[in-house]
Design an enzyme around this catalytic site. Structure first.
Site, PDB file in Angstrom:
ATOM      1  N   GLY C 150       0.829  -1.195   0.000  1.00  0.00           N
ATOM      2  CA  GLY C 150       0.000   0.000   0.000  1.00  0.00           C
ATOM      3  C   GLY C 150       0.865   1.247   0.000  1.00  0.00           C
ATOM      4  O   GLY C 150       2.069   1.187   0.274  1.00  0.00           O
ATOM      5  N   CYS C 151       0.244   2.372  -0.300  1.00  0.00           N
ATOM      6  CA  CYS C 151       1.009   3.617  -0.405  1.00  0.00           C
ATOM      7  C   CYS C 151       1.503   4.083   0.963  1.00  0.00           C
ATOM      8  O   CYS C 151       2.696   4.342   1.145  1.00  0.00           O
ATOM      9  CB  CYS C 151       0.180   4.699  -1.093  1.00  0.00           C
ATOM     10  SG  CYS C 151      -1.489   4.908  -0.438  1.00  0.00           S
ATOM     11  N   TYR C 152       0.585   4.181   1.952  1.00  0.00           N
ATOM     12  CA  TYR C 152       1.030   4.564   3.294  1.00  0.00           C
ATOM     13  C   TYR C 152       2.087   3.590   3.810  1.00  0.00           C
ATOM     14  O   TYR C 152       3.141   4.023   4.307  1.00  0.00           O
ATOM     15  CB  TYR C 152      -0.152   4.600   4.270  1.00  0.00           C
ATOM     16  CG  TYR C 152      -1.095   5.765   4.126  1.00  0.00           C
ATOM     17  CD1 TYR C 152      -0.654   7.076   4.271  1.00  0.00           C
ATOM     18  CD2 TYR C 152      -2.461   5.566   3.899  1.00  0.00           C
ATOM     19  CE1 TYR C 152      -1.537   8.152   4.168  1.00  0.00           C
ATOM     20  CE2 TYR C 152      -3.345   6.626   3.794  1.00  0.00           C
ATOM     21  CZ  TYR C 152      -2.886   7.925   3.938  1.00  0.00           C
ATOM     22  OH  TYR C 152      -3.766   8.977   3.850  1.00  0.00           O
TER      23      TYR C 152
END
Lengths: 347, 347, 347, 347
Positions: C150-152
């Protein structure tokens, strides 16, 4: 005793702005607000910014109950939805200010042309007044139905009125390039107004066929006392509020910058919400943000002999809810600036 | 008779905001405004948004002439510049509200530590009151010098006060992550605030050594009745106005969400500018834009046992000029909300 | 011969970004792209920015036909949608890189906890590799299924890995305050991502229960060789692209800034996409905009004894499509930077 | 062997963009870069986005040393600063591409009129070629000095060329309303480009006297083979990159939308960076962000009989550094798209 106000269509941006502005109006009070999506809830659930300033539970809409004890009703509805309601309110002798488009165009065929809809009560079109106070103040005083102008038309008509009324320019060579903030497109979710699309972007839309052309040409023709045809191109820009119209016209007589300045000063002498600017202080949307002002600068381009007029408004205030309250003030015999002495929020 | 107001440092953002807000104050009037850069000009040349609402030519500043007939002076100056002026104004028995930093820190050594400057009149530090009305209202009533809090400190102290005053949390494990709009950095041109740099960007700055740490730790320690040490990290984000502080703390006793809500409700019972929010309506800077509200939501994270408090203010209103007017109201025995009944501008 | 690439879910932001990046990849070519909403149309109708660079008509999706002749498939689908497809692709011995969430969490119960869904093919979870190349490069080389992070999580795990792998910090006192641009919320229209709402705004959301917590805690625990629990608070900010994570941790041993710098330099010695920054050049999202870099700065706060780590990525590149291509490069034995030598677009 | 490139004026936005684009050019390499403000430092200290992709220490500028071994020099300097340098470079038989204004206007008196400066080497004006490849490709092939067009002129000339070259429109009634992102104003700090001023704002500037009028009228007159006079109004809008020009013209012969489309398709048949759009896909600056494309849509407004042409470019790419590289490619006999096959970054 305060004017008792009702608002139909209270959950949109213009509805919220009406309430925000009326909270500080010394002679008016929002008594009722209604909308389809918020029945049973407090208005501040839809407009959390208003929390602490007002509390108003929305009830199931039933027109007779709703209208009871009201002095004036503001409608903030999509075109086609206002007309039947306006008729009912009118019949009950309650004043009505329609922020929608249904009563702006006076000729039913023109309405049908631009809105692709038969008008629900064409007989009331002549009863209603186009609510641009700087132009129609006397009629607004006596009006029972006021059709509040569109946002683009407000910025355009105010910019051009002195030139057309004085027959200074060619009425068939008017190029209007308008740029609007995103609130002008309303609260409805669209691909175009999704943040990652419009942020860092600019584009034109509805080139040559935006519905506001109808009311602009109607009003400009009235001012010019001859048929006016415009080229109007709206653009969307990544700001919340504000319309800047840049208008290019061709003088039909010799004119100087001094003439232009004088013309506008005289035309708008008694108009508290018009602020004239000049070449060094060209209108900027941020100077009118949150205020009911329309800033205008007519510029004579010596090199080319053309005139360029710039006007800036906050589309939710002078272009919608502020102007509606200005109309209410005039209809009820109050000072037209009451509750609207708002300097722009800067920055 | 209206309170006669003078403003020194009127050309900055907080100066402009003071004038904008005071224009609509029913019991106060801006009589004089001064600044180095605008002598001989009308104040609306520097603040074109105010045109039409006020007209005030700035005169060459001479303190005796300037103070004549004034009831209160607002100072909006860089740190180090206020102190000598405050002394003169104080000696003339005129009330003064300093929006700068010179009187916020009570211990001269601490002032020197954070501002790298000897204080010009340390004897007046104890005369001045830290102007956070929700905490120091009684002292403000009697104050002659009010030190208006910094923008970050306002958002932080209000968020933490109920927890520290009630000894709910570990006073040495407080993580404060604040995000500020660009007006917080003022009107001075810098590489950092040049549009193409900060637009579409976010970054932290002055990690662990921002000057506001001094006043925050001073006030939190007073509330906690013990030394409080904080980790404070400010960030710049591409918006005009608004500070959101996200604060992470560790409870030292058993607590529930209900306890938290009750604690904050009681603590802020008589505070008209505090709006409590919850998990579903977390504070957003846009709900307070242009208003004097501070929106706060204390959240208990059951999974980890930590508390996270969010607070949102408009840095130019509750974080500066609005709070200054709130202080003026209290100092003059007026309702503290006078002239500040502003719902946030949304959108 | 070039790697033949297929993309399922090509109309979203990450799908468009995959195509944009692969157009310039010297060893890969997008052969097929599919999505529900664009069948029969060229991919450039959905992604007009790509016009002139690629032409690819989307066909009705039929898995066998689609997979024919492909070497690798990228999936850019909502969680729950990928798993069944991945199973089919895996059974045909075609490599698959899933940009969705279905294969990131290795324990079916944890997947169910965070995604409220039974996993469709739990037997493949152990076959898949968490595709963070800086941590799992050797496993990615041999992987048939890569779960793209995921990005986070990308921004968080890379920021904390050196500290946890070296047992420098308290693994149960980790405060993560992340700020994300709006593309992170995807292309689906929501009230929150409507321009007038998120513009000029900032707010936290999903406090303490964002789904990315699952994969972050899993990966950090692996690095720490002990259970790690985090406080994670995501915020939405008005920019298109970029995540800045500000992470607050407590050292459990004596440490200096020099130690920290050395630790990170050594840990990321062979990682071409990690750029270490320092106190004077703190990570800014705009420096990584459009690039596959992750900029990191670990800062020791002497006054408080805490460590604060900042990391910045472009959520659509290093946080999604760029990292997916980096994974593809590694899976196919290419230089991991191939096609990704992109400096950030500034400004 | 690669083309050896030198850049004078490397610290501005166009300098940084040149380096960013040339990093990925397969046949060119930046060997030297110089600027007054960064001597002794690596170029990535001024352009931190480029870190990891290039390393180049700027040396004290001494022209002979600088030019040694270079094949081509790009100049990114303010007007007046280029001319003397260009002369020296020209005399050493090194190709030069000037991104500044000094060689765009061919008549010394016109240069003096618009730039209020005597030209330093008027004898070289006829040696230099106006570097708009879609119009002057053959001359650019043989040129030793290329005057890279201004950003506004690129967007305007490309939009109008097919109409004027084919004598479709009235050459003295051309209204050009252009909107530019803030990078167009450069890196120099100004009140106008301070974030809190231009954010949430739009305004026109230099109405009727912007310096770009000179080169636009020169080039349009060449195309029309008669004197062309334009009305040009630039506006600043709150985006980083992008120019949208909306151009209003009056046909002097009968024409249809189909005619227009055909005219533009034929005119730009062999122009890889021109993308024609239509009424449903009007040019948007975001579709060209970061790319060398110019998107154009000519629209016939049936209701009024006027033509409106829209064009969109990225002012730092097609409007400056990308076009400069396109010129370099042509001057060195390379494919003009080399290193410029960049799809726009969206979103």
């Amino acid at each position: 005793m305060k004017i008792k106000v009702g608002i139909i269509g209270a959950t949109g941006y213009t509805g919220g702005e009406l309430i925000r502005l009326l909270i500080n109006h010394p002679q008016a009070e929002v008594k009722k607000a209604t909308s389809r999506s918020n029945v049973g809830n407090d208005i501040t659930q839809v407009h959390p910014n208003l929390k602490g300033e007002i509390s108003l539970i929305e009830e199931e809409f039933q027109i007779d109950t709703f209208l009871k004890d009201l002095d004036v009703v503001f409608l903030a509805l999509p075109h086609g939805k206002s007309a039947p309601l306006v008729k009912e309110i009118y019949q009950k002798h309650i004043k009505v200010i329609d922020l929608g488009a249904d009563f702006r165009i006076k000729i039913p065929e023109d309405y049908k042309h631009w809105y692709e809809l038969d008008h629900a009560c064409p007989e009331l079109l002549t009863e209603s007044v186009y609510g641009l106070p700087e132009i129609h103040k006397e009629e607004i005083k006596k009006a029972k139905i006021v059709a509040n102008p569109g946002c683009y038309p407000t910025s355009i008509i105010l910019a051009l009125a002195p030139l057309l009324a004085n027959k200074i320019i060619d009425a068939n060579n008017i190029v209007i390039d308008s740029k609007s903030g995103v609130t002008g497109a309303g609260k409805t979710l669209t691909d175009t107004t999704h943040y990652p699309h419009i942020n860092e972007n600019i584009f034109a839309y509805k080139v040559g066929n935006h519905r506001h052309i109808g009311e602009v040409e109607q009003e400009l023709s009235l001012l010019a006392k001859s048929k006016v045809v415009i080229n109007f191109t709206p653009h969307l820009i990544p700001i919340d509020r504000g319309i800047l119209s840049s208008i290019y016209v061709i003088p039909v007589k010799d004119i100087t910058q001094e003439d232009l300045d004088k013309l506008y000063q005289e035309f708008y002498e008694n108009c508290p919400f018009i602020r004239l600017r000049d070449k060094k202080t060209l209108p900027q949307t941020k100077w009118v943000q949150g205020s009911n002002y329309c800033d205008i600068a007519p510029i004579f381009d010596e090199r080319t002999g053309k005139i360029i007029v710039f006007s800036a408004i906050d589309n939710l205030v002078k272009g919608a809810s502020g102007q509606a309250i200005q109309n209410m003030n005039i209809m009820f015999g109050l000072d037209e600036t009451m509750g609207l002495r708002l300097a722009g929020i800067y920055p």
